[in-house]
Design a protein around this motif. Structure first.
Motif, mmCIF file in Angstrom:
data_model
loop_
_atom_site.group_PDB
_atom_site.id
_atom_site.type_symbol
_atom_site.label_atom_id
_atom_site.label_comp_id
_atom_site.label_asym_id
_atom_site.label_seq_id
_atom_site.Cartn_x
_atom_site.Cartn_y
_atom_site.Cartn_z
ATOM 1 N N ASN A 130 6.500 -155.226 -49.577
ATOM 2 C CA ASN A 130 6.262 -153.834 -49.157
ATOM 3 C C ASN A 130 5.606 -152.999 -50.257
ATOM 4 O OD1 ASN A 130 7.459 -154.277 -46.581
ATOM 5 N ND2 ASN A 130 9.468 -154.105 -47.546
ATOM 6 N N TYR A 146 12.032 -156.271 -53.109
ATOM 7 C CA TYR A 146 12.146 -155.122 -54.023
ATOM 8 C C TYR A 146 13.609 -154.788 -54.253
ATOM 9 C CZ TYR A 146 11.178 -150.376 -55.812
ATOM 10 O OH TYR A 146 11.083 -149.238 -56.575
ATOM 11 N N ASP A 147 13.914 -154.362 -55.464
ATOM 12 C CA ASP A 147 15.275 -153.938 -55.815
ATOM 13 C C ASP A 147 16.278 -155.078 -55.672
ATOM 14 O OD1 ASP A 147 17.214 -152.170 -56.725
ATOM 15 O OD2 ASP A 147 17.636 -151.343 -54.730
ATOM 16 N N GLN A 150 8.802 -147.151 -54.543
ATOM 17 C CA GLN A 150 7.780 -147.572 -53.588
ATOM 18 C C GLN A 150 7.413 -146.384 -52.700
ATOM 19 O OE1 GLN A 150 9.151 -151.202 -51.595
ATOM 20 N NE2 GLN A 150 7.944 -152.387 -53.040
ATOM 21 N N TYR A 180 11.005 -145.511 -51.329
ATOM 22 C CA TYR A 180 12.218 -146.285 -51.589
ATOM 23 C C TYR A 180 12.551 -146.213 -53.079
ATOM 24 C CZ TYR A 180 12.422 -148.245 -46.908
ATOM 25 O OH TYR A 180 12.548 -148.392 -45.545
ATOM 26 N N ARG A 228 15.480 -139.093 -49.010
ATOM 27 C CA ARG A 228 15.608 -139.829 -50.264
ATOM 28 C C ARG A 228 14.416 -139.506 -51.158
ATOM 29 N NH1 ARG A 228 14.821 -144.837 -46.695
ATOM 30 N NH2 ARG A 228 12.552 -145.008 -46.520
#
Length: 425
Positions: A144, A178-179, A203, A209, A356
């Motif tokens: 992503n 990711y993460d 991201q 994100y 977020r």
């Protein structure tokens, strides 16, 4: 709005649709002027800009210091190519290297060019410094991701629209979640040919994100352990957007070192663009220390416009504005207010599931599917109510106003956003 006025916007849209490639799907508004946090359409209607040209206009539209630097330099010397020295590039390279605490800077023009440059540096370093066999180097990337749309970059994208019918693709990339620090650890422990790890600290295009608090710090430690370059793409997150000078923030210009809770991580290779020019001119850069940047020699990489005198003058002025106007601190403070007020509203509604972000890079998730047009329709209504934003990934709306915004302006925008969202309850 009169029929004549409507025709002015429609004429501009029709002209672009007829003579331009259809590689974007813009919100139907035709802008003709910008100043600070505001833009005006061709009919003269005023809007809050809540996208900032994808964080390129952090310093606000047409900032006078940046515009003056650009026009003054343009009257003197605009371009020499790198066939000759010019009297601005060295000043800029020293200024920016000191500003971000690196030894050297390689100047380019766009974010995608800077990413490509970083990939080339990483591979050449792998063969000449780390000792990986030629043509065997691999670079870890995250699912992503969004690093641009060149052929090499889309080779490691998992966006089907960006990839469809553009192959064959470039090899040499390993995609991980990711993460997910364990996924990174597994690849590093089982592949001796890894040269680098390319990552966005947040991201943005994927929907803002934000990774776990220790993710970047742990990722950098793993890279150090395995002699792998940690490459941070801060094209969108850099230059004060997230409440710090950099989202990785190995060298923070703001007074509050812990202002957003992200541990200090200094990349081995730093990629910058967008707000490096305040949106006034295409300027990007790759920064690294001598032991990495020394692999670049005459003929190995270049750009006719990279490092031109106008770009140098504009970038120095843009970075001056960030420091002089304390934009990182402002982004940090206003970002907290934005999320606090949106969370207060979210607690009362089913229209939005969460907000977020960090600093003034934020997103809300609309309670609908990615295939729905609800977020698009909300953005159309926001436009009607005097605020411009754009969906990303169907049901997510990204909010990223210029960092020169005042608290009063932000609260006005929050009111517009909540009022608009309530119309969809």
């Amino acid at each position: 709005m009169s029929v004549l006025e409507k025709t002015a916007s429609q004429k501009a849209i029709d002209l672009e649709n007829k003579h331009g490639a259809h590689n974007y799907h813009p919100l139907p508004v035709v802008l003709s002027k910008g100043e600070g946090v505001y833009v005006w359409d061709v009919e003269g209607k005023k809007y809050y800009d809540f996208l900032s040209a994808y964080s390129a206009v952090n310093q606000g539209h047409c900032h006078p210091k940046i515009v003056d630097a650009m026009t003054n330099q343009a009257r003197t010397l605009s371009l020499t190519s790198r066939a000759f020295y010019n009297d601005m590039l060295g000043k800029y390279e020293k200024y920016a290297s000191d500003y971000f605490n690196f030894d050297k800077l390689l100047p380019m023009n766009t974010g995608a060019e800077a990413v490509e440059t970083a990939l080339k540096i990483c591979r050449k370093w792998a063969y000449e410094k780390k000792g990986i066999d030629v043509n065997e180097a691999e670079i870890i990337v995250c699912e992503n991701n969004f690093h641009g749309r060149t052929t090499t970059i889309i080779s490691f994208s998992n966006d089907p629209v960006a990839r469809k019918h553009f192959g064959p693709f470039t090899k040499g990339f390993i995609k991980i979640e990711y993460d997910n620090i364990e996924a990174l650890k597994e690849v590093l422990e089982n592949n001796k040919n890894v040269a680098g790890f390319l990552v966005e600290p947040i991201q943005g295009e994927a929907g803002v994100y934000v990774p776990s608090e220790n993710y970047l710090k742990e990722a950098k430690a793993l890279c150090e352990k395995h002699n792998v370059l940690f490459i941070a793409d801060e094209v969108q997150t850099g230059i004060a957007r997230t409440g710090r000078l950099l989202a990785t923030c190995g060298n923070c210009s703001c007074e509050n070192k812990d202002c957003n809770g992200t541990p200090d991580v200094k990349p081995d290779v730093l990629i910058l663009g967008k707000a490096l020019s305040g949106g006034a001119y295409p300027v990007s850069a790759v920064l690294a220390n001598n032991e990495i940047m020394s692999v670049i020699e005459p003929g190995t990489h270049g750009s006719t416009f990279g490092g031109n005198p106008i770009a140098a003058a504009v970038a120095m002025a843009a970075l001056d504005v960030v420091s002089e106007e304390h934009l990182a601190e402002n982004a940090y403070r206003l970002g907290n207010i934005f999320r606090e007020e949106l969370n207060r509203y979210i607690a009362t509604t089913d229209t939005v599931t969460l907000v977020r972000g960090k600093g003034l890079l934020n997103a809300i998730v609309i309670n609908d599917s990615e295939e729905s047009d609800t977020a698009w329709n909300i953005c159309l209504r926001l436009r009607d109510n005097g605020l411009l934003a754009k969906p990303t990934h169907g049901n997510i709306i990204r909010f990223a106003p210029p960092l020169v915004m005042t608290e009063a302006e932000l609260r006005d925008c929050i009111s517009i956003i909540i009022k608009t969202l309530k119309e969809f309850e």
